[in-house]
Design a protein around this motif. Structure first.
Motif, PDB file in Angstrom:
ATOM      1  N   ASN A  90       0.840  -1.208   0.000  1.00  0.00           N
ATOM      2  CA  ASN A  90       0.000   0.000   0.000  1.00  0.00           C
ATOM      3  C   ASN A  90       0.871   1.253   0.000  1.00  0.00           C
ATOM      4  O   ASN A  90       0.669   2.172   0.787  1.00  0.00           O
ATOM      5  N   TYR A 113      -4.407   1.263  11.594  1.00  0.00           N
ATOM      6  CA  TYR A 113      -3.894   0.062  12.255  1.00  0.00           C
ATOM      7  C   TYR A 113      -4.533  -1.197  11.680  1.00  0.00           C
ATOM      8  O   TYR A 113      -5.759  -1.313  11.610  1.00  0.00           O
ATOM      9  N   ARG A 134      -1.808  -7.455  10.539  1.00  0.00           N
ATOM     10  CA  ARG A 134      -0.371  -7.180  10.396  1.00  0.00           C
ATOM     11  C   ARG A 134       0.252  -6.704  11.707  1.00  0.00           C
ATOM     12  O   ARG A 134       1.463  -6.608  11.825  1.00  0.00           O
ATOM     13  N   LYS A 135      -0.593  -6.339  12.646  1.00  0.00           N
ATOM     14  CA  LYS A 135      -0.144  -5.862  13.945  1.00  0.00           C
ATOM     15  C   LYS A 135       0.721  -4.614  13.824  1.00  0.00           C
ATOM     16  O   LYS A 135       1.752  -4.464  14.491  1.00  0.00           O
ATOM     17  N   ARG A 136       0.285  -3.729  12.951  1.00  0.00           N
ATOM     18  CA  ARG A 136       0.974  -2.446  12.821  1.00  0.00           C
ATOM     19  C   ARG A 136       0.165  -1.523  11.927  1.00  0.00           C
ATOM     20  O   ARG A 136      -0.721  -1.970  11.203  1.00  0.00           O
ATOM     21  N   MET A 137       0.482  -0.241  11.991  1.00  0.00           N
ATOM     22  CA  MET A 137      -0.106   0.706  11.056  1.00  0.00           C
ATOM     23  C   MET A 137       0.410   0.329   9.674  1.00  0.00           C
ATOM     24  O   MET A 137       1.572  -0.058   9.515  1.00  0.00           O
ATOM     25  N   GLY A 145       0.430   1.190   5.332  1.00  0.00           N
ATOM     26  CA  GLY A 145       0.085   1.878   4.099  1.00  0.00           C
ATOM     27  C   GLY A 145       0.127   3.390   4.171  1.00  0.00           C
ATOM     28  O   GLY A 145       0.374   3.994   5.217  1.00  0.00           O
ATOM     29  N   ALA A 146      -0.091   3.979   3.021  1.00  0.00           N
ATOM     30  CA  ALA A 146      -0.177   5.430   2.884  1.00  0.00           C
ATOM     31  C   ALA A 146      -1.292   5.725   1.889  1.00  0.00           C
ATOM     32  O   ALA A 146      -1.719   4.847   1.142  1.00  0.00           O
ATOM     33  N   TYR A 167      -2.571  -1.029  21.903  1.00  0.00           N
ATOM     34  CA  TYR A 167      -1.350  -1.091  21.090  1.00  0.00           C
ATOM     35  C   TYR A 167      -0.128  -1.572  21.859  1.00  0.00           C
ATOM     36  O   TYR A 167       1.006  -1.192  21.553  1.00  0.00           O
ATOM     37  N   ASP A 170       8.120  -4.376  10.583  1.00  0.00           N
ATOM     38  CA  ASP A 170       7.571  -5.721  10.771  1.00  0.00           C
ATOM     39  C   ASP A 170       6.419  -5.638  11.798  1.00  0.00           C
ATOM     40  O   ASP A 170       6.104  -4.562  12.303  1.00  0.00           O
ATOM     41  N   ALA A 171       5.796  -6.782  12.088  1.00  0.00           N
ATOM     42  CA  ALA A 171       4.701  -6.777  13.056  1.00  0.00           C
ATOM     43  C   ALA A 171       5.125  -6.071  14.350  1.00  0.00           C
ATOM     44  O   ALA A 171       6.252  -6.234  14.802  1.00  0.00           O
ATOM     45  N   TRP A 172       4.238  -5.289  14.923  1.00  0.00           N
ATOM     46  CA  TRP A 172       4.430  -4.569  16.181  1.00  0.00           C
ATOM     47  C   TRP A 172       5.400  -3.401  16.089  1.00  0.00           C
ATOM     48  O   TRP A 172       5.812  -2.851  17.107  1.00  0.00           O
ATOM     49  N   CYS A 173       5.780  -2.998  14.886  1.00  0.00           N
ATOM     50  CA  CYS A 173       6.814  -1.967  14.780  1.00  0.00           C
ATOM     51  C   CYS A 173       6.371  -0.602  15.287  1.00  0.00           C
ATOM     52  O   CYS A 173       7.220   0.250  15.580  1.00  0.00           O
ATOM     53  N   ASP A 174       5.064  -0.375  15.406  1.00  0.00           N
ATOM     54  CA  ASP A 174       4.618   0.964  15.817  1.00  0.00           C
ATOM     55  C   ASP A 174       5.223   1.394  17.157  1.00  0.00           C
ATOM     56  O   ASP A 174       5.605   2.547  17.329  1.00  0.00           O
ATOM     57  N   ALA A 185       5.345   1.937   3.766  1.00  0.00           N
ATOM     58  CA  ALA A 185       4.914   3.067   2.932  1.00  0.00           C
ATOM     59  C   ALA A 185       5.193   4.406   3.606  1.00  0.00           C
ATOM     60  O   ALA A 185       5.140   5.444   2.963  1.00  0.00           O
TER      61      ALA A 185
END
Lengths: 530, 530
Positions: free
Chosen positions: A296, A358, A362-365, A367-368, B42, B226-230, B265
């Motif tokens: 994305n 979120y 994928r467990k993360r934010m 795309g853009a 989160y 990757d997963a949980w990167c936020d 992204a």
């Protein structure tokens, strides 16, 4: 790279092998010959010779073992056998053809081996009039480069330049393209530039084609940004030109470009898009690059002048997921991120469902925003080879949905403001499945494939018997049952598809790809249809 | 994240640990306490409590072992010991200070431990008047976050938020910044967001801070995509704000951002630059982000609206390599790509020497053009901590070049159209070396460091005894010998630097950063100087 033979037999032989000490072209026992190659700049080896058409050859490296040509055009003895020199001349009769505008694309994805009972390009060509009657404007052919065995989806290819003989080889592909153009149908070819298949891949013998910097789920990552990567990049750029220039194909569907890892200042996607732009400028024939991509990230399909990589379009899988989860109620795997009408609405309006928000899966934010790009840069579908084939039973929507629901799905795709793609057979509600199949020659590899499929479906939590990917029966069960088109339900469905395509082509509202032209309209449309 | 305590002792405790089952704040044996934290969205855990200043604490994870706080502000007992809650209040007296324009930067890189005999921020603050007399406009401080032991360049830090106590801690840093601003000098801080040090790094106990997708030469790659990167991304964004907002630092030098792997992204560099832009907008204080980067990719320093990541500037190491190889005649290692006047001319004119051309050292085409960006986006130098310290003997240019050659090098940097950076001591021809030094507490780690340094110098093919990075003597030998400034040669050199800086500040020609304003002029300038 490869062997370029003139009609008079004069041949230029080029091999990339920057770390090799000697390279020699050697004939097969039946057609003995040998030509030592000279080392040139940037790791290339080259030689001139005269060859008969059909010369079988390998390259002897460092005076030791000989291997098939990485840029082989033909592997008549399979992935481990001798490469074959081809006469590349072809009498084209498509001279008036200048390609198709991106906005006019109505794509029809097909697998050559299962599209017809002859399992080859001729079987496809025979049904071009049928496809024209349906109204689609481009066929999108799943990968045709040489893979191990005679049955494969195509993503196990190990000869990027060789068209599989079972399909009809390079000449057969050209014949199909020529025939399609004469019917006014464009041809898009699916190509795999993110990994090579697991059997018969000798590239690493020649040079650092692969890198340990990155990983892919399907095999070693190709070296697009590490030492010596120029030869690898050129290998794929020249392959693009083989299809788009020599074979006159109208565009490529680039498989999983998110796995074409490249952290260099000149991304391989940009290098490819610039090479294709130059070809378009030189020939006046429109070419279209479509990425399959799971990021994305609008950068891939933004213009180079806007800081993008310059591809024309990308698949929008999220549209499928939003539509599929609503139609089927499925919530396993990546469908957990979808399932609400809200998701489908967002995909209709903004294309990317996750454009910075979120994602629980994928467990993360993720795309853009893509809202600055027109809808014509996105390909949508209710089914495709992956979405059908990566189900345990390879069941199409027609296996579970009512005809009315199928018609609804078709309308959602074909009246979408995006570019529609159909998967072969859906236009008449084909009941045969599209399962995963291979015909590997190594028993241990067969076991690996079986195991990995089982693991995949442990995740998806389906129940039922496990179809064997290696079985020829599985392959044959996937061949389209064209006969069923005569049944009334199938005929009605086909006419529905015809009408939707005709509507799309003739009503100006369906040819406006500006973001401002669309509102929540699709949902109303859906209610109207029901 | 971390412990935020109000003056009345009310504290909010926040920890990121998305996969943990319980988190409890526990006091040291001398200051016992315990507060269970509640799970929030989160992956964050939070609690409220009242604490005395100086509370020592750890976090007990899943009811088992307790570890120091990843966002600790102070580690008085070292990297393995209890974290300390700090009173963060500070009486600022720099209210008129609004930062410095990027074009006015004349940077002075210093290492706090070796800049003065007291080895701390006070020793730096004492010499601010001296630096003002020299004329530089900003000090750039090598990393100050808590590292193992008392001596370190700073790139082994394991507490991103904690200022090393040996330097003066968080309060000491604020005092230095305040004092610098009162002298009209800006402060740039070197921060390391691409890896953590090898000892005392407990981040992985808390959550997926690291990823196996990528590698770095110095340790596990941080998880930015990757997963949980936020949570990881937020950990660093908040750290940026700690320095730029709370400590009023004017900008950051971001270490090796090419190793901050991120294929998402929304690149972490863009996220950071956007957060800093918002801070600048809110406070009216100019902030500057400078990347150290080895990609020759202008995207990092291009504006977000032009498809870039929005950093303000980057180090231009190639300028150094071009200058150094000409001055010294060295051709080993990466200097093989340089050594001709042509390279230096190209760097003066185009900044990137490799902007798409073939690099023999990298064995591939490298870089993209930066000619659309102004010179003020690039920092140049004839020496820096790496270029001096990553030599076997840590020898500065003054060890091998004549005073005239040193003056030439200074002119090349200070009259360059780019932003100049000096390395502490070069302004008076300091003779003491700047060697690599550590004070690791684990013997096996000491051996690893010794071994890796030896391997590094096998590559560079130097000869001589091997200075022991672990030795305190090595560290002390690197402390600036300020006394030598009284010698005539040193005084002359200092005056030369003063004159060049004054020339730069007063002549309009040296304040034009447009590409069109420069030609082969630098080479003539050099001849004039000699």
């Amino acid at each position: 790279p490869g062997v370029y033979m003139q009609p008079d037999g004069q041949a230029t032989v080029t091999v990339w092998g920057p770390l090799l000490e000697s390279v020699e072209m050697v004939g097969s026992p039946e057609m003995p010959m040998q030509v030592p190659l000279q080392k040139k700049e940037y790791g290339y080896w080259q030689g001139q010779t005269v060859l008969p058409p059909g010369q079988r050859y390998k390259f002897r490296l460092n005076g030791k073992e000989a291997f098939p040509d990485p840029a082989s055009l033909s592997q008549p003895e399979g992935v481990h056998g001798y490469s074959e020199v081809l006469d590349r001349s072809f009498l084209w009769t498509d001279e008036g053809w200048t390609g198709i505008a991106q906005e006019e694309l109505i794509l029809y994805e097909l697998h050559t081996g299962t599209f017809s009972d002859t399992h080859d390009f001729e079987g496809v060509a025979e049904r071009l009039p049928y496809l024209k009657k349906l109204g689609i404007t481009a066929i999108e052919i799943m990968p045709v480069n040489h893979f191990p065995g005679s049955r494969n989806w195509g993503y196990d290819g190990v000869y990027t330049y060789a068209v599989h003989g079972a399909y009809g080889g390079l000449h057969g592909l050209k014949r199909l393209v020529n025939a399609a153009h004469n019917e006014g149908i464009a041809v898009i070819l699916d190509v795999v530039y993110n990994h090579l298949g697991p059997d018969g891949n000798y590239l690493a013998e020649y040079g650092p084609y692969f890198t340990s910097r990155y990983k892919t789920p399907w095999g070693k990552a190709l070296n697009f940004d590490d030492a010596w990567c120029d030869g690898v990049r050129n290998y794929f750029v020249q392959n693009v030109l083989l299809w788009l220039e020599e074979c006159r194909i109208d565009g490529l569907r680039l498989d999983a470009v998110h796995a074409m890892w490249d952290y260099s200042a000149h991304h391989i996607m940009q290098q490819i898009s610039e090479a294709v732009q130059a070809l378009e400028d030189a020939t006046g024939r429109k070419k279209i690059l479509i990425a399959e991509i799971d990021l994305n990230n609008p950068r891939y399909i933004s213009s180079v002048s806007a800081g993008g990589y310059g591809l024309q379009a990308q698949w929008a899988d999220e549209f499928h997921h939003a539509l599929h989860s609503i139609l089927t109620g499925e919530t396993n795997g990546y469908y957990e991120d979808f399932g609400q009408m809200y998701h489908l609405e967002k995909s209709f309006r903004d294309t990317y469902v996750y454009d910075g928000g979120y994602s629980a899966h994928r467990k993360r934010m993720f795309g853009a925003s893509a809202q600055h790009l027109p809808y014509s840069k996105f390909v949508v579908f209710s089914q495709n080879h992956d979405q059908v084939g990566n189900r345990l039973l390879g069941d199409r929507l027609s296996a579970t949905l009512s005809p009315a629901q199928l018609q609804l799905a078709a309308a959602a795709v074909l009246l979408s403001p995006h570019i529609p793609l159909l998967f072969m057979g859906e236009e008449y509600g084909e009941k045969n499945p599209f399962l995963f199949f291979v015909a590997h020659e190594k028993e241990d590899l067969v076991e690996v494939v079986r195991k990995s499929r089982r693991e995949e479906f442990a995740y998806f939590q389906f129940e039922g018997d496990f179809p064997d990917p290696q079985s020829e029966q599985v392959f044959l069960s996937c061949v389209l049952g064209h006969d069923c088109k005569k049944e009334p339900v199938a005929r009605q469905m086909f006419e529905w598809y015809q009408q939707l395509i005709s509507l799309r082509k003739t009503r100006p509202a369906f040819n406006n790809f500006e973001r401002t032209a669309v509102n929540v309209w699709p949902v109303d449309e859906v209610e109207r249809v029901l």
